[in-house]
Design an enzyme around this catalytic site. Sequence first.
Site, mmCIF file in Angstrom:
data_model
loop_
_atom_site.group_PDB
_atom_site.id
_atom_site.type_symbol
_atom_site.label_atom_id
_atom_site.label_comp_id
_atom_site.label_asym_id
_atom_site.label_seq_id
_atom_site.Cartn_x
_atom_site.Cartn_y
_atom_site.Cartn_z
ATOM 1 C CB SER A 149 -0.868 0.009 1.265
ATOM 2 O OG SER A 149 -1.490 1.268 1.430
ATOM 3 C CE1 TYR A 162 -3.686 -2.568 5.433
ATOM 4 C CE2 TYR A 162 -3.118 -0.281 4.965
ATOM 5 C CZ TYR A 162 -3.565 -1.520 4.540
ATOM 6 O OH TYR A 162 -3.886 -1.712 3.211
ATOM 7 C CE LYS A 166 -1.238 -3.845 3.265
ATOM 8 N NZ LYS A 166 -1.421 -5.037 2.422
HETATM 9 N N1 LIG Z 1 -8.722 -0.762 -1.161
HETATM 10 C C1 LIG Z 1 -7.733 0.070 -0.942
HETATM 11 O O1 LIG Z 1 -7.897 1.300 -0.916
HETATM 12 C C2 LIG Z 1 -6.329 -0.464 -0.743
HETATM 13 C C3 LIG Z 1 -5.277 0.459 -0.745
HETATM 14 C C4 LIG Z 1 -3.981 -0.001 -0.575
HETATM 15 C C5 LIG Z 1 -3.747 -1.350 -0.399
HETATM 16 N N2 LIG Z 1 -4.790 -2.235 -0.385
HETATM 17 C C6 LIG Z 1 -4.475 -3.653 -0.204
HETATM 18 O O2 LIG Z 1 -5.069 -4.396 -1.240
HETATM 19 C C7 LIG Z 1 -5.276 -5.734 -0.779
HETATM 20 C C8 LIG Z 1 -6.675 -6.196 -1.137
HETATM 21 O O3 LIG Z 1 -7.613 -5.366 -0.496
HETATM 22 P P1 LIG Z 1 -9.020 -4.965 -1.153
HETATM 23 O O4 LIG Z 1 -9.115 -3.511 -1.050
HETATM 24 O O5 LIG Z 1 -9.185 -5.613 -2.468
HETATM 25 O O6 LIG Z 1 -10.005 -5.591 -0.064
HETATM 26 P P2 LIG Z 1 -11.438 -6.306 -0.177
HETATM 27 O O7 LIG Z 1 -12.176 -5.893 -1.397
HETATM 28 O O8 LIG Z 1 -12.071 -6.094 1.141
HETATM 29 O O9 LIG Z 1 -11.038 -7.845 -0.373
HETATM 30 C C9 LIG Z 1 -10.290 -8.495 0.604
HETATM 31 C C10 LIG Z 1 -10.164 -9.962 0.217
HETATM 32 O O10 LIG Z 1 -9.337 -10.628 1.172
HETATM 33 C C11 LIG Z 1 -10.095 -11.690 1.802
HETATM 34 N N3 LIG Z 1 -9.639 -11.779 3.189
HETATM 35 C C12 LIG Z 1 -9.791 -10.880 4.178
HETATM 36 N N4 LIG Z 1 -9.251 -11.334 5.317
HETATM 37 C C13 LIG Z 1 -8.739 -12.544 5.036
HETATM 38 C C14 LIG Z 1 -8.059 -13.542 5.809
HETATM 39 N N5 LIG Z 1 -7.810 -13.352 7.112
HETATM 40 N N6 LIG Z 1 -7.686 -14.691 5.194
HETATM 41 C C15 LIG Z 1 -7.949 -14.887 3.880
HETATM 42 N N7 LIG Z 1 -8.582 -13.998 3.110
HETATM 43 C C16 LIG Z 1 -8.981 -12.848 3.687
HETATM 44 C C17 LIG Z 1 -11.553 -11.259 1.630
HETATM 45 O O11 LIG Z 1 -12.465 -12.336 1.706
HETATM 46 P P3 LIG Z 1 -13.082 -12.877 3.127
HETATM 47 O O12 LIG Z 1 -13.326 -11.672 3.978
HETATM 48 O O13 LIG Z 1 -14.325 -13.587 2.715
HETATM 49 O O14 LIG Z 1 -12.031 -13.794 3.676
HETATM 50 C C18 LIG Z 1 -11.507 -10.687 0.231
HETATM 51 O O15 LIG Z 1 -11.469 -11.724 -0.740
HETATM 52 C C19 LIG Z 1 -4.950 -5.715 0.719
HETATM 53 O O16 LIG Z 1 -3.640 -6.183 0.914
HETATM 54 C C20 LIG Z 1 -5.011 -4.242 1.068
HETATM 55 O O17 LIG Z 1 -4.222 -3.934 2.196
HETATM 56 C C21 LIG Z 1 -6.074 -1.822 -0.558
#
Ligand SMILES: NC(=O)c1ccc[n+]([C@@H]2O[C@H](COP(=O)([O-])OP(=O)(O)OC[C@H]3O[C@@H](n4cnc5c(N)ncnc54)[C@H](OP(=O)(O)O)[C@@H]3O)[C@@H](O)[C@H]2O)c1
Length: 260
Positions: A149, A162, A166
């Site tokens: 991130s 967090y 990262k």
């Molecule tokens: N969205 C943003 O703004 C943003 C910005 C920077 C970085 N990121 C990073 O991008 C990545 C993906 O995030 P996203 O935004 O796509 O989130 P998201 O849409 O909420 O999806 C998260 C995914 O991870 C799964 N998950 C959550 N906890 C888990 C666990 N303990 N074990 C296995 N699977 C798990 C969820 O399914 P279940 O809950 O059903 O397990 C879901 O498939 C993360 O590393 C996040 O830190 C996101």
Amino acid sequence: MSVSSFDLTGRVAIITGSSRGIGAATARKMAAQGAKVVISSRKQDACDAVAAEINAQHGAGTAIAVAASISRKDDLQNLVDQTRTQLGPIDILVCNAASNPYYGPMSGISDDQFRKILDNNILSNHWLIQMALPDMRAAGRGSVIIVSSIGGLQGTASIGVYNISKAADFQLARNLAVELGPDNIRVNCIAPGLIQTDMARALWENDQVMGHIRSVTPLRRIGQPDEIAGAAVFLASDAATYITGQSIVIDGGTTIAAAL
Ligand SMILES: NC(=O)c1ccc[n+]([C@@H]2O[C@H](COP(=O)([O-])OP(=O)(O)OC[C@H]3O[C@@H](n4cnc5c(N)ncnc54)[C@H](OP(=O)(O)O)[C@@H]3O)[C@@H](O)[C@H]2O)c1
């Protein structure tokens, strides 16, 4: 006819957290480039739905669904074992799932919350990468992608641990890139800015936050999961065979804009 250097035909890719958001977009884009993909999250039915959609579009056997919590080493070993049994050796690993159970100043975080964030966002990546490495070593190539991130590049008063996790992911990628380079295994990070997913819903549903993000982001908007997935395909593919230990920031320019 020449084959695109972005082609992933026949490659096997595990993508954690791929039942929705960035992980699902990545799995869909990798499948569109010919990869066989493993959909994984904690909920089997949600993974089944994404795998079924990909198989309907790209043919039966393109995607399988294996539930696994990144908190549980046994689950991750089963994820790797099932992948080998059902699809074959692992070529591409996307460590995408992560946790952020706390929002507030460092003074308020409990030890359990602190450890959970480090365990889920750093240690679990280490576990899964080590489990997948034998296949990549045997093949003489491999691509590991860690979804970090832009938080790992910045200080914050609200999601401090967090962001520590990262930042550590950037270093994990650099260390492993050095260690695994001689085996032709590449390890890179993607660092998204604010992306419209469930994880960041509280931010993009908040008008004040959105107003601020738009004002400091040169592209004047937040990102979509698909806009991260393309970079994952690139890093996994032969278009990126000389890139390792790097982090690609995808944030609409948020981190490069000066205040004045
Ligand atoms: N969205 C943003 O703004 C943003 C910005 C920077 C970085 N990121 C990073 O991008 C990545 C993906 O995030 P996203 O935004 O796509 O989130 P998201 O849409 O909420 O999806 C998260 C995914 O991870 C799964 N998950 C959550 N906890 C888990 C666990 N303990 N074990 C296995 N699977 C798990 C969820 O399914 P279940 O809950 O059903 O397990 C879901 O498939 C993360 O590393 C996040 O830190 C996101």
